[in-house]
Write a protein that holds these residues in place. Structure first.
Motif, short mmCIF file in Angstrom:
data_model
loop_
_atom_site.label_atom_id
_atom_site.label_comp_id
_atom_site.label_asym_id
_atom_site.label_seq_id
_atom_site.Cartn_x
_atom_site.Cartn_y
_atom_site.Cartn_z
N ASP A 242 0.82 -1.21 0.00
CA ASP A 242 0.00 0.00 0.00
C ASP A 242 0.86 1.26 0.00
O ASP A 242 0.56 2.24 -0.69
CB ASP A 242 -0.93 0.00 1.21
N ALA A 243 1.92 1.25 0.80
CA ALA A 243 2.78 2.42 0.90
C ALA A 243 3.48 2.72 -0.42
O ALA A 243 3.62 3.89 -0.82
CB ALA A 243 3.80 2.22 2.01
N MET A 248 3.65 6.26 -5.20
CA MET A 248 3.66 6.40 -6.65
C MET A 248 2.61 7.38 -7.14
O MET A 248 2.86 8.20 -8.03
CB MET A 248 3.44 5.04 -7.31
N ILE A 249 1.41 7.32 -6.56
CA ILE A 249 0.31 8.15 -7.06
C ILE A 249 0.27 9.54 -6.42
O ILE A 249 -0.44 10.42 -6.91
CB ILE A 249 -1.05 7.45 -6.86
N ALA A 250 1.03 9.75 -5.36
CA ALA A 250 0.92 10.98 -4.59
C ALA A 250 1.20 12.23 -5.42
O ALA A 250 0.59 13.28 -5.20
CB ALA A 250 1.86 10.94 -3.39
N ASP A 253 -1.99 14.20 -9.58
CA ASP A 253 -3.34 14.55 -9.16
C ASP A 253 -4.40 13.79 -9.94
O ASP A 253 -5.43 13.40 -9.38
CB ASP A 253 -3.56 16.06 -9.32
N ASP A 254 -4.16 13.58 -11.22
CA ASP A 254 -5.13 12.86 -12.03
C ASP A 254 -5.28 11.42 -11.54
O ASP A 254 -6.38 10.88 -11.48
CB ASP A 254 -4.72 12.85 -13.50
N LEU A 255 -4.16 10.81 -11.19
CA LEU A 255 -4.20 9.43 -10.72
C LEU A 255 -4.87 9.34 -9.35
O LEU A 255 -5.62 8.40 -9.07
CB LEU A 255 -2.78 8.86 -10.66
N VAL A 256 -4.60 10.32 -8.49
CA VAL A 256 -5.26 10.35 -7.18
C VAL A 256 -6.77 10.44 -7.36
O VAL A 256 -7.55 9.73 -6.70
CB VAL A 256 -4.75 11.53 -6.34
#
Length: 299
Positions: A242-243, A248-250, A253-256
């Motif tokens: 999870d971490a 990776m996504i942090a 913004d689009d992926l978040v």
């Protein structure tokens, strides 16, 4: 199948000198392969975990020469204690183990690139030699699912008894397939009752091996075999998994936003649920399977 024909069918099976297939009592064959059928390494990780935790013994190996494109799946050079070089060939191995509730024969290795029907004959011959009547295959696919929610499983079969006993779905899939589908067809045609378990892995994180998906596969597989699932080591990897994905996504913004939307869809459809429960109704991601397989064929 007579003794002579068994020998011909298994011409590429290399039995271990101390192997005693006759000691197994109606074992269940379980097969998984790395590569095309193994998104997030989930299927191979699940079966490798079972091999490592069950005191499994190497029963046989399939000669890789007729079935492997070594330019794609390359052998590795290893140095022994005396610094001597050895070539380690990518080989499909066959293991045996006696679990509480069932004997098993476990098939694990790289997906063969060549002569799939002949390869299937080798596994059918092994199943015949050990007296197996049931076989399960494992796979994993990339899908529009969030890593923060339960792992969805698709569990299908063509055998009416297995469908009723384990509340499985009859497979209605049409389209391109991999060695898992070819092998399942070969075993079914030989008279074995077969079922297939597929886990959905987040499509935005294919580079991360998924202990969550492996956990779900192994838990369901062992429930069907009537034996405790050795999932503690997989559970211990959840936090790191999870971490790594969160990191990776942090910065995207689009992926978040995309992951948040996936979470909303899952929560709306099923309600908030504990991680890694099994979705017994595969209709929810059946479209994902077809899209995944067809897109891989197009690529």
């Amino acid at each position: 199948m007579g003794g002579g024909s068994i020998g011909r069918v298994m011409e590429h099976v290399r039995w271990q000198p101390d192997a005693d297939p006759s000691s197994l009592i109606r074992p269940i064959v379980v097969a998984a392969f790395t590569g095309w059928n193994d998104a997030g390494d989930a299927a191979s990780m699940a079966l490798r975990t079972l091999i490592e935790t069950s005191d499994a013994r190497l029963l046989a190996e399939i000669d890789p020469e007729p079935f492997t494109d070594f330019a794609t799946v390359r052998p590795h050079v290893r140095l022994d204690a005396a610094r001597n070089r050895n070539i380690v060939w990518p080989t499909v191995a066959v293991w045996s183990a006696s679990l509480p509730g069932s004997d098993v024969v476990l098939v694990l290795g790289p997906e063969p690139a060549l002569r799939w029907r002949s390869f299937g004959d080798q596994i059918v011959g092994v199943a015949d030699r050990v007296g197996a009547t049931t076989a399960f295959t494992l796979g994993a696919l990339l899908a529009d699912v969030p890593h923060t929610r339960r792992t969805h499983l698709v569990a299908t079969a063509t055998d009416p008894e297995l469908i009723e006993r384990f509340e499985l779905e009859r497979s209605r899939y049409e389209g391109p397939t991999g060695i898992v589908g070819v092998l399942q067809d070969a075993l079914t045609r030989h008279g074995l009752a077969t079922a297939s378990l597929w886990a959905a892995v987040p499509g935005y994180a294919p580079q991360f091996p998924s202990p969550r998906a492996a956990h779900a596969l192994l838990d369901r597989l062992c429930a069907m075999m009537g034996t405790p699932a050795p999932v503690a080591a997989l559970s211990a990897q959840f936090g790191d998994y999870d971490a790594r994905i969160a990191a990776m996504i942090a910065d995207d913004d689009d992926l978040v936003t995309y992951v948040s939307r996936l979470e909303e869809i899952v929560d709306d459809d099923e309600g908030e649920a504990p991680d890694d429960l099994v979705l017994d109704d595969p209709a929810a991601i059946a479209d994902e399977i077809e899209q995944f397989l067809r897109s891989r064929d197009d690529d």
